[in-house]
Enzyme design. Structure first.
Site, PDB file in Angstrom:
ATOM      1  N   PRO A   2       0.848  -1.214   0.000  1.00 57.16           N
ATOM      2  CA  PRO A   2       0.000   0.000   0.000  1.00 57.16           C
ATOM      3  C   PRO A   2       0.878   1.257   0.000  1.00 57.16           C
ATOM      4  CG  PRO A   2      -0.649  -1.535   1.739  1.00 57.16           C
ATOM      5  CD  PRO A   2       0.679  -1.987   1.230  1.00 57.16           C
ATOM      6  N   GLU A   3       0.657   2.114  -1.002  1.00 60.14           N
ATOM      7  CA  GLU A   3       1.435   3.351  -1.129  1.00 60.14           C
ATOM      8  C   GLU A   3       0.528   4.534  -0.790  1.00 60.14           C
ATOM      9  OE1 GLU A   3       3.548   3.347  -4.919  1.00 60.14           O
ATOM     10  OE2 GLU A   3       3.572   1.174  -4.943  1.00 60.14           O
TER      11      GLU A   3
END
Ligand SMILES: [Zn+2]
Length: 284
Positions: A2-3
């Site tokens: 997850p960015e």
């Protein structure tokens, strides 16, 4: 995995569900994920705290609690925070379960267990690993073109430079590849070799790709879901990431995959040439 866009989406989705709720208890099934304090103190200290707000910094989610406390969550590779109004179904990847006073629940689930959680007072946030070393937020006013052009003076491969959280907070493998494609820059080029125009194009691509991805509620490439269990939609708009062998949407050349710093890197050899361009400053 997850960015920035994914953590931002999780934050916004959870805000609507858990803001102002009081934590009744927490069950910990995998104590090693708790970085600070030890899991017994964690359970004791989080009880009766109310959720005051939710913030994001880079890839960190900061849940502000009463009594100047903060629950900091880094989702690692596969972490998920899943909310439910009624008792959740748990599996072997469910590692923490927060119970709110109204009987709703929040589960922390993580297949690969690279995620980390901290419970710290306001003044101690700087001791959370990596949090105080983060560079500017790419969608904030602090991230200026001037700052970025200075950053590009480094003798670093452009992909590494963009991945470093100290330079810029929140980018990871997916968005760096997409950003470099939009800017027409090979991931293997040295930052210092980019012309000023290329630097400017890259700067705008960073903002553009991230803004689009936030609007699309992130990319569900592996197992990403938001706080309500919903998938994002930006994976449908990825132009190079995980498209090795497929044709480039712009020029029809097959997308290539190479490994840079141990990470699969995707690019179009025609749209992102490894050209021996003149050094920075020589060309305006
Ligand atoms: Zn192409």
């Amino acid at each position: 995995m997850p960015e920035l866009p994914e953590v931002e989406t999780i934050k916004e989705s959870l805000k609507q569900k858990i803001l102002f709720k009081k934590i009744k208890a927490v069950e910990i099934f995998c104590p090693k994920l708790i970085q600070f304090p030890d899991h017994i103190e964690f359970v004791k200290n989080i009880k009766k705290k109310k959720i005051k707000g939710l913030e994001r910094r880079g890839k960190y989610l900061i849940i502000k609690l009463t009594c100047n406390s903060n629950l900091v969550v880094h989702l690692g590779m596969t972490g998920q925070l899943i909310y439910s109004d009624c008792p959740l179904e748990l599996d072997k990847h469910s590692h923490l379960l927060f119970h709110f006073e109204d009987a709703s629940q929040l589960q922390y689930r993580d297949v690969r267990k690279f995620g980390c959680l901290w419970l710290v007072k306001d003044g101690w946030l700087r001791f959370v690993a990596g949090l105080s070393q983060l560079g500017p937020e790419p969608l904030s006013e602090q991230f200026t073109l001037e700052y970025f052009q200075k950053l590009l003076d480094k003798k670093s491969i452009i992909k590494y430079l963009l991945l470093s959280q100290k330079n810029l907070a929140g980018l990871g493998n997916i968005y760096v590849d997409e950003i470099l494609f939009r800017a027409g820059i090979s991931p293997e080029r040295f930052a210092v070799d980019l012309t000023l125009q290329e630097g400017e194009k890259l700067y705008h691509s960073i903002r553009l790709v991230l803004e689009e991805a936030v609007l699309a509620r992130g990319s569900s490439v592996v197992n990403y879901i938001d706080g309500e269990g919903k998938k994002g939609s930006f994976q449908k708009r990825l132009r190079v990431y995980r498209r090795a062998g497929e044709l480039c949407f712009s020029c029809g050349t097959p997308i290539k995959r190479i490994v840079l710093a141990g990470r699969g890197t995707y690019y179009c050899p025609k749209c992102q040439p490894l050209s021996p361009s003149s050094r920075r400053g020589n060309k305006i």
